[in-house]
Design a protein around this motif. Sequence first.
Motif, PDB file in Angstrom:
ATOM      1  N   THR A   1       7.615  -4.375  -0.744  1.00  0.00           N
ATOM      2  CA  THR A   1       7.972  -3.247   0.127  1.00  0.00           C
ATOM      3  C   THR A   1       7.235  -1.969  -0.297  1.00  0.00           C
ATOM      4  OG1 THR A   1       9.976  -2.921  -1.201  1.00  0.00           O
ATOM      5  CG2 THR A   1      10.229  -4.078   0.896  1.00  0.00           C
ATOM      6  N   SER A   2       6.765  -1.920  -1.555  1.00  0.00           N
ATOM      7  CA  SER A   2       5.940  -0.778  -1.965  1.00  0.00           C
ATOM      8  C   SER A   2       4.488  -0.999  -1.548  1.00  0.00           C
ATOM      9  CB  SER A   2       6.007  -0.578  -3.481  1.00  0.00           C
ATOM     10  OG  SER A   2       7.304  -0.211  -3.860  1.00  0.00           O
ATOM     11  N   LEU A   3       4.040  -2.247  -1.694  1.00  0.00           N
ATOM     12  CA  LEU A   3       2.647  -2.547  -1.353  1.00  0.00           C
ATOM     13  C   LEU A   3       2.361  -2.267   0.126  1.00  0.00           C
ATOM     14  CD1 LEU A   3      -0.104  -3.677  -2.218  1.00  0.00           C
ATOM     15  CD2 LEU A   3       0.762  -5.974  -1.839  1.00  0.00           C
TER      16      LEU A   3
ATOM     17  N   TYR B   1      -4.627  -3.734  -7.216  1.00  0.00           N
ATOM     18  CA  TYR B   1      -4.104  -4.310  -8.463  1.00  0.00           C
ATOM     19  C   TYR B   1      -2.592  -4.546  -8.422  1.00  0.00           C
ATOM     20  CZ  TYR B   1      -2.663   0.316 -10.373  1.00  0.00           C
ATOM     21  OH  TYR B   1      -2.070   1.517 -10.583  1.00  0.00           O
ATOM     22  N   TYR B   2      -1.885  -3.745  -7.633  1.00  0.00           N
ATOM     23  CA  TYR B   2      -0.430  -3.925  -7.513  1.00  0.00           C
ATOM     24  C   TYR B   2      -0.143  -5.329  -6.965  1.00  0.00           C
ATOM     25  CZ  TYR B   2       4.150  -1.470  -6.960  1.00  0.00           C
ATOM     26  OH  TYR B   2       5.439  -1.010  -7.065  1.00  0.00           O
ATOM     27  N   ALA B   3      -1.000  -5.766  -6.029  1.00  0.00           N
ATOM     28  CA  ALA B   3      -0.822  -7.101  -5.443  1.00  0.00           C
ATOM     29  C   ALA B   3      -0.912  -8.176  -6.524  1.00  0.00           C
ATOM     30  CB  ALA B   3      -1.879  -7.344  -4.367  1.00  0.00           C
TER      31      ALA B   3
ATOM     32  N   PHE C   1       7.544  11.529 -10.146  1.00  0.00           N
ATOM     33  CA  PHE C   1       6.477  11.514  -9.151  1.00  0.00           C
ATOM     34  C   PHE C   1       6.086  10.121  -8.734  1.00  0.00           C
ATOM     35  CE2 PHE C   1       4.288  15.052  -7.389  1.00  0.00           C
ATOM     36  CZ  PHE C   1       5.163  16.025  -7.779  1.00  0.00           C
ATOM     37  N   PHE C   2       5.840   9.290  -9.740  1.00  0.00           N
ATOM     38  CA  PHE C   2       5.412   7.933  -9.428  1.00  0.00           C
ATOM     39  C   PHE C   2       6.538   7.204  -8.708  1.00  0.00           C
ATOM     40  CE2 PHE C   2       4.575   3.459 -10.390  1.00  0.00           C
ATOM     41  CZ  PHE C   2       3.285   3.375  -9.899  1.00  0.00           C
ATOM     42  N   SER C   3       7.735   7.405  -9.250  1.00  0.00           N
ATOM     43  CA  SER C   3       8.867   6.645  -8.762  1.00  0.00           C
ATOM     44  C   SER C   3       9.238   6.970  -7.316  1.00  0.00           C
ATOM     45  CB  SER C   3      10.033   6.924  -9.702  1.00  0.00           C
ATOM     46  OG  SER C   3      11.186   6.354  -9.205  1.00  0.00           O
ATOM     47  N   LEU C   4       9.091   8.236  -6.946  1.00  0.00           N
ATOM     48  CA  LEU C   4       9.468   8.611  -5.574  1.00  0.00           C
ATOM     49  C   LEU C   4       8.336   8.362  -4.570  1.00  0.00           C
ATOM     50  CD1 LEU C   4      11.600  11.876  -5.603  1.00  0.00           C
ATOM     51  CD2 LEU C   4      12.192   9.703  -4.590  1.00  0.00           C
ATOM     52  N   SER C   5       7.217   7.835  -5.046  1.00  0.00           N
ATOM     53  CA  SER C   5       6.038   7.623  -4.175  1.00  0.00           C
ATOM     54  C   SER C   5       5.612   8.928  -3.511  1.00  0.00           C
ATOM     55  CB  SER C   5       6.315   6.606  -3.065  1.00  0.00           C
ATOM     56  OG  SER C   5       6.617   5.344  -3.547  1.00  0.00           O
ATOM     57  N   ILE C   6       5.641  10.033  -4.262  1.00  0.00           N
ATOM     58  CA  ILE C   6       5.210  11.277  -3.619  1.00  0.00           C
ATOM     59  C   ILE C   6       3.833  11.700  -4.102  1.00  0.00           C
ATOM     60  CG2 ILE C   6       7.350  12.355  -2.852  1.00  0.00           C
ATOM     61  CD1 ILE C   6       7.722  13.568  -5.510  1.00  0.00           C
TER      62      ILE C   6
ATOM     63  N   SER D   1       3.719  -0.090   1.941  1.00  0.00           N
ATOM     64  CA  SER D   1       3.691   1.356   2.194  1.00  0.00           C
ATOM     65  C   SER D   1       2.354   1.953   1.789  1.00  0.00           C
ATOM     66  CB  SER D   1       4.833   2.058   1.454  1.00  0.00           C
ATOM     67  OG  SER D   1       4.608   2.100   0.060  1.00  0.00           O
ATOM     68  N   ILE D   2       1.810   1.423   0.728  1.00  0.00           N
ATOM     69  CA  ILE D   2       0.557   2.002   0.235  1.00  0.00           C
ATOM     70  C   ILE D   2      -0.613   1.557   1.108  1.00  0.00           C
ATOM     71  CG2 ILE D   2      -0.241   0.339  -1.485  1.00  0.00           C
ATOM     72  CD1 ILE D   2      -0.099   2.721  -3.437  1.00  0.00           C
ATOM     73  N   LEU D   3      -0.517   0.345   1.637  1.00  0.00           N
ATOM     74  CA  LEU D   3      -1.582  -0.119   2.535  1.00  0.00           C
ATOM     75  C   LEU D   3      -1.532   0.628   3.863  1.00  0.00           C
ATOM     76  CD1 LEU D   3      -1.699  -3.952   2.058  1.00  0.00           C
ATOM     77  CD2 LEU D   3      -3.584  -2.345   1.796  1.00  0.00           C
TER      78      LEU D   3
ATOM     79  N   SER E   1       9.581   1.754  -0.293  1.00  0.00           N
ATOM     80  CA  SER E   1       8.369   2.218  -0.949  1.00  0.00           C
ATOM     81  C   SER E   1       8.673   2.783  -2.334  1.00  0.00           C
ATOM     82  CB  SER E   1       7.701   3.303  -0.104  1.00  0.00           C
ATOM     83  OG  SER E   1       6.653   3.868  -0.836  1.00  0.00           O
ATOM     84  N   ALA E   2       9.719   3.596  -2.385  1.00  0.00           N
ATOM     85  CA  ALA E   2      10.027   4.270  -3.651  1.00  0.00           C
ATOM     86  C   ALA E   2      10.480   3.277  -4.721  1.00  0.00           C
ATOM     87  CB  ALA E   2      11.106   5.323  -3.415  1.00  0.00           C
ATOM     88  N   VAL E   3      11.340   2.354  -4.331  1.00  0.00           N
ATOM     89  CA  VAL E   3      11.824   1.382  -5.310  1.00  0.00           C
ATOM     90  C   VAL E   3      10.751   0.315  -5.503  1.00  0.00           C
ATOM     91  CG1 VAL E   3      13.552  -0.367  -5.787  1.00  0.00           C
ATOM     92  CG2 VAL E   3      14.236   1.800  -4.764  1.00  0.00           C
ATOM     93  N   GLY E   4      10.092   0.391  -6.638  1.00  0.00           N
ATOM     94  CA  GLY E   4       9.008  -0.551  -6.889  1.00  0.00           C
ATOM     95  C   GLY E   4       9.001  -0.952  -8.352  1.00  0.00           C
ATOM     96  N   LEU E   5       7.850  -1.437  -8.782  1.00  0.00           N
ATOM     97  CA  LEU E   5       7.769  -1.878 -10.174  1.00  0.00           C
ATOM     98  C   LEU E   5       8.090  -0.733 -11.130  1.00  0.00           C
ATOM     99  CD1 LEU E   5       4.512  -4.001  -9.958  1.00  0.00           C
ATOM    100  CD2 LEU E   5       6.865  -4.701  -9.621  1.00  0.00           C
ATOM    101  N   GLY E   6       7.744   0.482 -10.704  1.00  0.00           N
ATOM    102  CA  GLY E   6       7.988   1.654 -11.547  1.00  0.00           C
ATOM    103  C   GLY E   6       9.459   1.812 -11.899  1.00  0.00           C
ATOM    104  N   ASN E   7      10.326   1.511 -10.958  1.00  0.00           N
ATOM    105  CA  ASN E   7      11.764   1.641 -11.230  1.00  0.00           C
ATOM    106  C   ASN E   7      12.236   0.595 -12.218  1.00  0.00           C
ATOM    107  OD1 ASN E   7      11.123   2.581  -8.493  1.00  0.00           O
ATOM    108  ND2 ASN E   7      13.267   3.176  -8.469  1.00  0.00           N
ATOM    109  N   ILE E   8      11.730  -0.609 -12.037  1.00  0.00           N
ATOM    110  CA  ILE E   8      12.286  -1.715 -12.815  1.00  0.00           C
ATOM    111  C   ILE E   8      11.680  -1.766 -14.217  1.00  0.00           C
ATOM    112  CG2 ILE E   8      12.582  -4.226 -12.914  1.00  0.00           C
ATOM    113  CD1 ILE E   8      12.552  -4.226  -9.846  1.00  0.00           C
TER     114      ILE E   8
END
Length: 535
Positions: free
Chosen positions: A359-361, A129-131, A257-262, A363-365, A49-56
């Motif tokens: 893997t982030s999507l 929108y992430y999808a 914050f965004f990156s850790l999905s918190i 988690s959010i769903l 979940s944490a490692v997502g588009l935000g990290n890259i």
Amino acid sequence: MRARWSGAFRPDVARMTSMASTDITPEPASGARGAFSSRKVFILAAIGSAVGLGNIWRFPYVAYENGGGAFMIPYIVALLTAGIPFLFLDYALGHRNRGSAPLSFARTGRAAEGLGWWQVGICFLIAIYYAAVIAWSVRYTFFSVNKAWGDDAEGFFFNDFLKIGDPGIDSTLVWGVVIPLAVVWLAVLAIMLMGVEKGIGKTALIFIPLLVLAFVALVVRSLFLDGAATGLDALFTPDWGTLTHPGVWAAAFGQIFFSLSIGFGIMITYASYVHEDTDMTGSGLVVGLANSGFELLAGIGVFAALGFMSQAQGVGVGEVASDGIGLAFIAFPAIISEAPAGAFIGVLFFGSLVIAGITSLVSILEVVISAVRDKFELSRTAAALVVGVPATVLSLGLFSTTSGLYVLDILDHFINQFGILLVAVISMIVVAWAMRKLPVLADHLNRNGSIHLGRWWRLLVGLVTPLVLAYVLVQAFWSDVKTPYEDYPSWMLATFGWGAAALVMLLGYVLAPAPWRSGTEFETDASIERKGDQS
Ligand code: PFF
């Protein structure tokens, strides 16, 4: 074993295991709600979940823009003083209360339930929108093979691929987006239907190692490109002067914050699926460090590639560096065209975006699905469909049309600031000050945790982090009021920006008064502790 929570809040489980409070077999963490089979699976899912588009695509540029090497200081401070402590708060809420975000908040204090639904609304909007970005990445993985963009990556992205129209709202479908987006939703729905362990857990178990392999290969390849060192110099040369700018510190906290999905319900939900005896603080530390490690790796890979590009074009790294959509779909395609073995770089880069995104999507769903399941009497299949079908329809309707990019850009900007950050600040204040629950939450994690949460934790979560985040928010608010975001028409900003952020905030008021599924219990702290003592 601690049977404190065994089936306590779930009549269906309680019925199945009538000996719940004396049960000595390791009961699945959340019985019928679903559960991760082991700590390892939970940690991988949380990293997923944490490692997502935000990290890259976000971290490298944020670091570069905010002092380069010197940014590591505010970044590490933010990670240690806000990111990991807040991650512990999320874990404590979910693990102690064994519920989705709304249920966990409601069990913390009935009046707080709305905060959970607010998070659910935020997650729903982000998911749709992430999808779409994942779908673009799917297409670009294939485009990379023959460098379909030719020598005009920018024109190709906007005109040939997205077929972008004027800002506004247009219902003309772009089939090149509709198809991959439908495929992404089908894949994700299949995962969600399979449940917590078989769906989310297995996905993480397979895809996280694959992501690490693909990404390490990408970074190694990038490091061997001519000019890689120039890029790394640009990223890491410290500009110490920036440390006195409050904006740089704000950027570090925002990124963490965004990156850790918190703060958006994800970690509450995942923690509710973890076995009672698990060391949650130790797990959180692993997740936090793994996420930042990945982020750093992404910084190195992305800037090595940008260094190559700047050398090839004979311009400064600053000229070719960008973030987000511009980095992934314009700068990277240009690099792929120029670099030796570019197709290889392209497949690894876009493939990594797809995996990190999926893997982030999920988690959010899961935040939305678990909330709907907890509140209403629904099976996983029914809940996955009740959430997934409207999400698919909205996602396709809004983001695969010629105006999709505009709506996406506005939603993303507003929901991150006035959704995630705002709900995070308010929930910290409510939990710490209005409900005064930090001591019991700390006690809960301290039972099995390897990091002892003492006064320092209450101080950070109750005071320091909310103050810093409130500062970040006020700054963001003023800047959006003073200069309308990207000069979009004001009706669009009012609808998809301010309007969407306000709508999800109101969701709490609509849903909180609805009754919980029959038998849902809300216990007092005293009864919770008594059950703990029986074990
Ligand atoms: N930590 C995620 C990221 O860096 O991309 C944040 C996130 C965004 C999680 C969107 C889930 C999601 F759907």
